[in-house]
Design a protein around this motif. Structure first.
Motif, PDB file in Angstrom:
ATOM      1  N   LEU A 147       0.195   4.389  -5.034  1.00 37.28           N
ATOM      2  CA  LEU A 147       0.372   4.273  -3.858  1.00 37.28           C
ATOM      3  C   LEU A 147       0.036   3.130  -3.048  1.00 37.28           C
ATOM      4  O   LEU A 147      -1.104   2.686  -3.111  1.00 37.28           O
ATOM      5  CB  LEU A 147      -0.298   5.435  -2.756  1.00 37.28           C
ATOM      6  CG  LEU A 147      -0.100   5.842  -1.577  1.00 37.28           C
ATOM      7  CD1 LEU A 147       1.576   6.224  -1.159  1.00 37.28           C
ATOM      8  CD2 LEU A 147      -1.177   6.905  -0.821  1.00 37.28           C
ATOM      9  N   VAL A 148       1.040   2.225  -2.320  1.00 37.74           N
ATOM     10  CA  VAL A 148       0.895   1.134  -2.051  1.00 37.74           C
ATOM     11  C   VAL A 148       1.110   0.959  -0.396  1.00 37.74           C
ATOM     12  O   VAL A 148       2.022   1.676   0.102  1.00 37.74           O
ATOM     13  CB  VAL A 148       2.063   0.110  -2.458  1.00 37.74           C
ATOM     14  CG1 VAL A 148       1.792  -1.148  -1.996  1.00 37.74           C
ATOM     15  CG2 VAL A 148       1.971  -0.016  -4.225  1.00 37.74           C
ATOM     16  N   GLN A 149      -0.142   0.607   0.293  1.00 28.09           N
ATOM     17  CA  GLN A 149       0.120   0.445   1.781  1.00 28.09           C
ATOM     18  C   GLN A 149       0.812  -0.849   1.800  1.00 28.09           C
ATOM     19  O   GLN A 149       0.469  -1.975   1.640  1.00 28.09           O
ATOM     20  CB  GLN A 149      -1.330   0.127   2.320  1.00 28.09           C
ATOM     21  CG  GLN A 149      -1.240   0.097   3.623  1.00 28.09           C
ATOM     22  CD  GLN A 149      -2.771  -0.003   4.322  1.00 28.09           C
ATOM     23  OE1 GLN A 149      -3.717  -0.211   3.767  1.00 28.09           O
ATOM     24  NE2 GLN A 149      -2.839  -0.046   5.659  1.00 28.09           N
ATOM     25  N   VAL A 150       2.097  -0.667   2.473  1.00 30.98           N
ATOM     26  CA  VAL A 150       3.006  -1.993   2.325  1.00 30.98           C
ATOM     27  C   VAL A 150       2.752  -3.086   3.700  1.00 30.98           C
ATOM     28  O   VAL A 150       2.272  -2.577   4.739  1.00 30.98           O
ATOM     29  CB  VAL A 150       4.273  -1.229   2.904  1.00 30.98           C
ATOM     30  CG1 VAL A 150       5.459  -2.552   2.925  1.00 30.98           C
ATOM     31  CG2 VAL A 150       4.806  -0.517   1.828  1.00 30.98           C
ATOM     32  N   ARG A 151       2.536  -4.303   3.295  1.00 29.72           N
ATOM     33  CA  ARG A 151       2.379  -5.125   4.238  1.00 29.72           C
ATOM     34  C   ARG A 151       3.525  -6.032   4.733  1.00 29.72           C
ATOM     35  O   ARG A 151       3.843  -6.564   5.911  1.00 29.72           O
ATOM     36  CB  ARG A 151       1.230  -6.088   3.627  1.00 29.72           C
ATOM     37  CG  ARG A 151      -0.183  -5.625   3.256  1.00 29.72           C
ATOM     38  CD  ARG A 151      -0.788  -5.388   4.593  1.00 29.72           C
ATOM     39  NE  ARG A 151      -2.138  -4.841   4.561  1.00 29.72           N
ATOM     40  CZ  ARG A 151      -3.046  -5.841   4.184  1.00 29.72           C
ATOM     41  NH1 ARG A 151      -3.006  -7.102   4.128  1.00 29.72           N
ATOM     42  NH2 ARG A 151      -4.537  -4.991   3.867  1.00 29.72           N
ATOM     43  N   ALA A 152       4.858  -5.843   3.875  1.00 33.60           N
ATOM     44  CA  ALA A 152       6.062  -6.553   4.126  1.00 33.60           C
ATOM     45  C   ALA A 152       7.010  -6.006   2.896  1.00 33.60           C
ATOM     46  O   ALA A 152       6.649  -5.629   1.746  1.00 33.60           O
ATOM     47  CB  ALA A 152       5.940  -8.085   3.623  1.00 33.60           C
ATOM     48  N   VAL A 162      -1.137  -3.494  -0.559  1.00 38.50           N
ATOM     49  CA  VAL A 162      -2.438  -3.435  -0.941  1.00 38.50           C
ATOM     50  C   VAL A 162      -2.403  -1.933  -1.630  1.00 38.50           C
ATOM     51  O   VAL A 162      -1.942  -0.880  -1.049  1.00 38.50           O
ATOM     52  CB  VAL A 162      -3.605  -3.458   0.005  1.00 38.50           C
ATOM     53  CG1 VAL A 162      -4.843  -3.295  -0.643  1.00 38.50           C
ATOM     54  CG2 VAL A 162      -3.528  -4.848   0.536  1.00 38.50           C
ATOM     55  N   VAL A 163      -3.015  -1.602  -2.838  1.00 35.10           N
ATOM     56  CA  VAL A 163      -3.069  -0.404  -3.514  1.00 35.10           C
ATOM     57  C   VAL A 163      -3.933   0.545  -2.687  1.00 35.10           C
ATOM     58  O   VAL A 163      -5.097   0.064  -2.599  1.00 35.10           O
ATOM     59  CB  VAL A 163      -3.856  -0.728  -4.954  1.00 35.10           C
ATOM     60  CG1 VAL A 163      -3.856   0.785  -5.706  1.00 35.10           C
ATOM     61  CG2 VAL A 163      -2.599  -1.283  -5.616  1.00 35.10           C
ATOM     62  N   GLY A 219      -7.020  -1.625  -3.447  1.00 34.73           N
ATOM     63  CA  GLY A 219      -7.446  -2.875  -2.909  1.00 34.73           C
ATOM     64  C   GLY A 219      -7.057  -4.071  -3.569  1.00 34.73           C
ATOM     65  O   GLY A 219      -6.880  -4.952  -2.994  1.00 34.73           O
ATOM     66  N   ASP A 220      -6.334  -3.712  -4.655  1.00 33.69           N
ATOM     67  CA  ASP A 220      -5.471  -4.648  -5.354  1.00 33.69           C
ATOM     68  C   ASP A 220      -4.258  -5.173  -4.597  1.00 33.69           C
ATOM     69  O   ASP A 220      -3.581  -4.381  -4.064  1.00 33.69           O
ATOM     70  CB  ASP A 220      -4.985  -4.442  -6.844  1.00 33.69           C
ATOM     71  CG  ASP A 220      -6.235  -4.354  -7.685  1.00 33.69           C
ATOM     72  OD1 ASP A 220      -7.130  -4.978  -7.555  1.00 33.69           O
ATOM     73  OD2 ASP A 220      -5.879  -3.783  -8.723  1.00 33.69           O
ATOM     74  N   THR A 242       3.579  -6.032  -9.949  1.00 39.82           N
ATOM     75  CA  THR A 242       2.851  -7.136 -10.543  1.00 39.82           C
ATOM     76  C   THR A 242       1.753  -7.471  -9.703  1.00 39.82           C
ATOM     77  O   THR A 242       2.042  -7.421  -8.297  1.00 39.82           O
ATOM     78  CB  THR A 242       3.941  -8.146 -11.137  1.00 39.82           C
ATOM     79  OG1 THR A 242       3.275  -9.136 -11.820  1.00 39.82           O
ATOM     80  CG2 THR A 242       4.393  -8.848  -9.949  1.00 39.82           C
ATOM     81  N   PRO A 243       0.834  -8.234 -10.175  1.00 44.59           N
ATOM     82  CA  PRO A 243      -0.267  -8.645  -9.127  1.00 44.59           C
ATOM     83  C   PRO A 243       0.415  -9.814  -7.969  1.00 44.59           C
ATOM     84  O   PRO A 243       1.164 -10.635  -8.542  1.00 44.59           O
ATOM     85  CB  PRO A 243      -1.333  -9.388  -9.876  1.00 44.59           C
ATOM     86  CG  PRO A 243      -1.217  -8.486 -11.286  1.00 44.59           C
ATOM     87  CD  PRO A 243       0.202  -8.293 -11.543  1.00 44.59           C
ATOM     88  N   LYS A 244       0.010  -9.815  -6.922  1.00 45.82           N
ATOM     89  CA  LYS A 244       0.382 -10.707  -6.120  1.00 45.82           C
ATOM     90  C   LYS A 244      -0.589 -12.032  -6.049  1.00 45.82           C
ATOM     91  O   LYS A 244      -1.846 -11.599  -5.709  1.00 45.82           O
ATOM     92  CB  LYS A 244       0.496 -10.401  -4.575  1.00 45.82           C
ATOM     93  CG  LYS A 244       0.983 -11.363  -3.426  1.00 45.82           C
ATOM     94  CD  LYS A 244       0.866 -10.839  -2.011  1.00 45.82           C
ATOM     95  CE  LYS A 244      -0.574 -11.099  -1.645  1.00 45.82           C
ATOM     96  NZ  LYS A 244      -0.847 -12.743  -1.167  1.00 45.82           N
TER      97      LYS A 244
END
Length: 311
Positions: A36-41, A75-76, A89-90, A114-116
């Motif tokens: 589950l990703v909290q979308v920033r963009a 952010v995860v 937090g990733d 993939t990691p940012k």
């Protein structure tokens, strides 16, 4: 497990931008292999507009209510079973295969992330997947070699602005077709700018140092025929939009790698950006609540770079 509601873009029928709305939906819960990703963009793309008006139902059937969007960075927030390669937090870049990226919270398969890199801005990261991987695939599909010349139509757009830079990195001379207001940006990236419109064939010939070996068409509107008229071989023309012309003449329509290879290409592009070797121009950033305005700008087809939503 956290419960509650969150906001997401939805539409209930095919149509123009007026069918889009922001809806309160149940907070997604990650299942096995999901993050589950909290979308920033979240980037927006022409293909999403085509899906929304019903132009691609023969390839991608729709059910309603439908979400929208593929590109995302964020952010995860939570992980499901088997998704332990990431932790809450990733910071991640990736894509949704469920037309759901334009939202505050999105479920994503762990294999699609993939990691940012820390120094890649959120807007750039969130706009990267579709345009970046498509550009990466187009440049590879036309098999550029050192010293060859390639023409790119729509050279200042979301895909074209990345493709011209990747083609330069491959050692090619790049002629970019774009409006004159974007010529200075093209020059600053080692691209020979040429104005589109009447007389473009003669201007391309005048700008080319010799033969034209390849053509990447990101815009449509007759550029496949133009490329053939310039003497470019069929297997070295790739159109990303003019599918009728591709069927008529047999040129390529390669959209870029998918699955694991797509994520590997995404990671490579992110590293190039982090190292200062690739720029992704951002035309505009809109809050999620202005999704209609964002697509209105996109569908005018005159942006320099990517348009991004920020939840």
């Amino acid at each position: 497990m956290v419960t509650g509601t969150t906001k997401a873009v939805r539409y209930d029928e095919f149509g123009g931008i007026d069918v889009l709305r922001i809806e309160e939906v149940d907070r997604p819960v990650p299942g096995a292999g999901q993050v589950l990703v909290q979308v920033r963009a979240a980037g927006i793309n022409p293909g999403e507009a085509a899906l929304r008006i019903g132009a691609m139902t023969h390839i991608f059937p729709s059910t309603f209510p439908s979400g929208q969007g593929s590109d995302l960075a964020g952010v995860v927030a939570e992980i499901g079973a088997g998704a332990g390669r990431f932790a809450p937090g990733d910071e991640v870049i990736g894509f949704s295969e469920k037309r759901s990226a334009q939202a505050e919270l999105v479920l994503v398969d762990v294999t699609n992330l993939t990691p940012k890199p820390k120094n890649v801005p959120w807007e750039v990261a969130g706009a990267l997947y579709i345009a970046g991987v498509t550009a990466w695939g187009a440049v590879h599909s036309v098999q550029l070699e050192q010293g060859e010349t390639v023409v790119v139509s729509g050279a200042a757009g979301g895909v074209g602005s990345i493709a011209v830079q990747l083609a330069r990195r491959a050692g090619a001379t790049v002629i970019g077709l774009a409006s004159e207001r974007n010529h200075e940006w093209l020059r600053s990236h080692g691209v020979i700018p040429v104005a589109h419109g009447d007389g473009v064939t003669d201007r391309i010939k005048a700008a080319a140092p010799g033969a034209i070996h390849a053509f990447i068409d990101t815009y449509g509107d007759g550029y496949v025929e133009l490329a053939l008229g310039l003497g470019v071989a069929i297997d070295r023309i790739d159109t990303l939009i003019d599918f009728p012309a591709a069927a008529r003449y047999g040129v390529k329509t390669e959209p870029g790698p998918h699955g694991r290879q797509g994520v590997e290409a995404l990671a490579e592009l992110a590293r190039l950006i982090a190292d200062g070797h690739l720029e992704v121009p951002i035309a505009n950033v809109y809050p999620l609540t202005q999704v209609r305005q964002a697509y209105a700008e996109l569908e005018r087809r005159h942006t320099h770079g990517k348009i991004v939503l920020r939840p």
